[in-house]
Design an enzyme around this catalytic site. Structure first.
Site, PDB file in Angstrom:
ATOM      1  N   GLU A   1       1.427  -0.781  -5.015  1.00 18.51           N
ATOM      2  CA  GLU A   1       0.448   0.243  -5.398  1.00 18.51           C
ATOM      3  C   GLU A   1       1.214   1.532  -5.667  1.00 18.51           C
ATOM      4  O   GLU A   1       1.768   2.137  -4.757  1.00 18.51           O
ATOM      5  CB  GLU A   1      -0.577   0.488  -4.285  1.00 18.51           C
ATOM      6  CG  GLU A   1      -1.661   1.442  -4.753  1.00 18.51           C
ATOM      7  CD  GLU A   1      -2.177   2.388  -3.676  1.00 18.51           C
ATOM      8  OE1 GLU A   1      -3.229   2.989  -3.879  1.00 18.51           O
ATOM      9  OE2 GLU A   1      -1.522   2.551  -2.624  1.00 18.51           O
TER      10      GLU A   1
ATOM     11  N   ASP B   1       0.830  -1.195   0.000  1.00 20.67           N
ATOM     12  CA  ASP B   1       0.000   0.000   0.000  1.00 20.67           C
ATOM     13  C   ASP B   1       0.871   1.254   0.000  1.00 20.67           C
ATOM     14  O   ASP B   1       1.774   1.387   0.829  1.00 20.67           O
ATOM     15  CB  ASP B   1      -0.875  -0.021   1.270  1.00 20.67           C
ATOM     16  CG  ASP B   1      -1.818   1.158   1.321  1.00 20.67           C
ATOM     17  OD1 ASP B   1      -2.708   1.227   0.459  1.00 20.67           O
ATOM     18  OD2 ASP B   1      -1.664   2.020   2.213  1.00 20.67           O
TER      19      ASP B   1
HETATM   20  C1  NOJ Z   1      -4.303   3.313  -0.742  1.00 25.43           C
HETATM   21  C2  NOJ Z   1      -5.475   2.454  -0.471  1.00 25.43           C
HETATM   22  O1  NOJ Z   1      -5.827   1.779  -1.641  1.00 25.43           O
HETATM   23  C3  NOJ Z   1      -6.569   3.345   0.043  1.00 25.43           C
HETATM   24  O2  NOJ Z   1      -7.808   2.701   0.126  1.00 25.43           O
HETATM   25  C4  NOJ Z   1      -6.117   3.871   1.381  1.00 25.43           C
HETATM   26  O3  NOJ Z   1      -7.066   4.797   1.864  1.00 25.43           O
HETATM   27  C5  NOJ Z   1      -4.767   4.552   1.294  1.00 25.43           C
HETATM   28  N1  NOJ Z   1      -3.818   3.818   0.496  1.00 25.43           N
HETATM   29  C6  NOJ Z   1      -4.189   4.745   2.653  1.00 25.43           C
HETATM   30  O4  NOJ Z   1      -3.721   3.527   3.161  1.00 25.43           O
END
Ligand code: NOJ
Ligand code: CA
Length: 560
Positions: A256, A199
């Site tokens: 991500e 993430d």
């Molecule tokens: C990316 C995640 O996909 C999202 O849902 C989240 O709010 C943020 N990162 C913070 O962790």
């Protein structure tokens, strides 16, 4: 050397909305275990679970208070072990969401840090002074407001949070933080998981905190240049990944990388650099420019995809991330409105759901499917703006009201664009609670859409199309073949995949109108047509496609 994840077809499970096994209205791990045959029937082989660690659920699990515990709402460690075991028995792999950039403010580390600079955990977080009641700088948070929140008792002392104020950022300059996070990853890898979705890893490094960002006169500005994709991200990532892969060389690292350009994605997936095996970027979907004089902010107004720019984006990614690099293919996830709502045709919802799937997933790359998209679900609806509980929605509504919008129009726009209305419980059947739960679900999003049971019984359903599509995707031509855009007409999205003597042409009519296009002779006469949606008519020199139709035409060299 080929890795197992070169064949991955990834299904994103939003655990709270997938299946409730114990009647509390919240989807859980045992619910996923009960439904494992569903995945093999659909033809996916890898599950990415959104965060399952203990969390106060300020951001649905992205605010972790204990990285070593399963959130009690979702189950127990025993449930998780049972899930892994049952998944592996069916040849299904499990990828966990690993939150590296921040913790919950309830995490013991942050609770310790609040004690002050002498506490060993103080330097796990990012602190700054803001003299005379001034914020340390003008950087804005992704979730609205400043990235800075004042210490609860010490004036002039602020902690940094890119997201919600209850999600303080970890200080990756601190080697102890880096070691701790590697330890967490190894703990779960030792338990047998197959991969990690990292993430927000592109935010691990921050620029010097004592500088403002150009803001065009606004008080606060989301200062991407100060906290996204900075060079130091790469050594942090490499150290982390090396620390896990040393013990678990087959672990799949899916990063991500929301704002990563194609060149950055190429950096993050540099072969043998021990960084990401593939990344998910949000840059796939360029939208049409907005009317210049629109006083209402863009965030909750539907934006139309710019198909011309999209073709260019796909071409850039396909040409830059050549093997052994990998790319991901996706239309949606839990952070955006559903593909059917963003991209689907109101007149041809079924055909567009199927044809969009064909278009995306038969390209070269790893498919990532957001739960429910296999049913062609669209965004559900929440009954009021207050139900979103989101300050950015309030800000949008105020601006829209000032510009003369009615309340109905505002709500309709927010429902059609917000991430929350894309997180509705999966409709399994027409039973009470849609077969998801016997009680009211945790999220009051109402959702119409044909449930799983009906779609599985209907050979013409969107679900069956996905099943056939994934079967085709598993063949060498569609996993390994090279990709070439065929830019024949604006209403047509077409590309070829080639491997050895075999070439397939994928054609999709991306419009609500029937059209004809002249094509090279071999294609018009291509003997085999598969995965057809609507009608694709072949004559000696032309293809005629009904609205939102699509098909795959295959030829072998030597055939006419
Ligand atoms: C990316 C995640 O996909 C999202 O849902 C989240 O709010 C943020 N990162 C913070 O962790
Ligand atoms: Ca439950």
């Amino acid at each position: 050397m080929a890795a197992w994840y070169d064949q991955a077809i990834i299904y994103q499970v939003y655990p709270k909305s997938f299946k409730d096994s114990n009647g509390d209205g919240i989807g859980d791990l045992t619910g996923i275990t009960e439904k494992l045959d569903y995945f093999t029937q659909l033809g996916v082989n890898t599950l990415w679970l959104n965060p399952i660690f203990r969390s106060p659920q300020v951001d649905n699990g992205y605010d972790v208070s204990d990285f070593y515990a399963i959130d009690p709402q979702l189950g127990t460690l025993a449930d998780f072990k049972a899930l892994i075991e049952a998944a592996h028995r069916r040849g299904l792999r499990i990828v966990l969401d690993m939150v590296l950039n921040h913790t919950s403010d309830q995490h013991p580390w942050f609770q310790g840090a609040l004690q002050g600079p002498k506490n060993p955990y103080y330097n796990y977080y990012i602190w700054a002074h803001g003299a005379d009641g001034q914020l340390p700088n003008n950087w804005g948070s992704f979730f609205g407001g400043s990235v800075w929140t004042q210490h609860p008792t010490v004036a002039d002392r602020y902690y940094f949070h890119l997201f919600e104020r209850r999600m303080p950022d970890l200080n990756w300059r601190n080697p102890q933080v880096r070691q701790e996070m590697t330890k967490v990853a190894n703990y779960w890898a030792d338990l047998g998981i197959d991969g990690l979705r990292l993430d927000a890893f592109i935010h691990l490094a921050k620029a010097d905190l004592h500088q403002n960002y150009p803001s065009d006169g606004a008080d606060l500005v989301v200062a991407e240049g100060m906290f996204a994709n900075l060079p130091a991200v790469q050594p942090y990532l490499a150290e982390f990944v090396a620390g896990v892969k040393a013990n678990h060389p087959d672990l799949f690292i899916l990063g991500e990388a929301a704002s990563a350009t194609v060149n950055l994605a190429a950096d993050y997936t540099r072969p043998a650099a021990n960084m990401a095996d593939a990344v998910i970027s949000f840059r796939y979907f360029p939208t049409k420019p907005r009317a210049k004089r629109d006083a209402v902010p863009a965030d909750y107004q539907p934006q139309r995809l710019d198909w011309l720019a999209f073709r260019q984006v796909m071409t850039d990614w396909q040409q830059t991330l050549l093997p052994p690099r990998r790319l991901t293919l996706y239309w949606g996830n839990h952070d955006m409105a559903r593909v059917a709502t963003r991209m689907g045709s109101h007149r041809y919802p079924q055909q567009s759901a199927k044809s969009l799937a064909t278009l995306m997933y038969l390209q070269r790359g790893l498919p990532v499917l957001y739960y429910g998209d296999e049913l062609g679900l669209s965004n559900g609806t929440l009954a009021s703006l207050a139900a979103f509980g989101d300050p950015t929605v309030t800000a949008f509504a105020n601006a829209a009201k000032a510009a003369g919008w009615s309340s109905e129009r505002i709500l309709e726009n927010v429902n059609a664009t917000h991430k929350l209305t894309a997180r509705a419980p999966l409709p399994w059947s027409d039973d009470i609670g849609h077969g998801f739960s016997k009680v009211a679900p945790w999220l009051a999003v109402s959702q119409d859409g044909t449930p799983v049971s009906k779609q599985m019984a209907d050979p013409d359903s969107v679900w069956h199309h996905y099943q056939q599509l994934f079967a085709l995707k598993q063949t060498p031509l569609f996993t390994r073949g090279n990709w070439q855009l065929q830019n024949w007409a604006p209403w047509l999205y077409a590309y070829t995949r080639t491997l050895g003597v075999e070439t397939a042409l994928v054609v999709v009519n991306i419009s609500d109108t029937r059209h004809t296009v002249t094509v090279p002779r071999a294609w018009a006469q291509a003997p085999v047509q598969q995965l057809t949606v609507g009608t694709v008519h072949q004559t000696a020199a032309e293809l005629t496609l009904s609205p939102w139709s699509s098909a795959v035409l295959t030829i072998k060299k030597g055939s006419k």
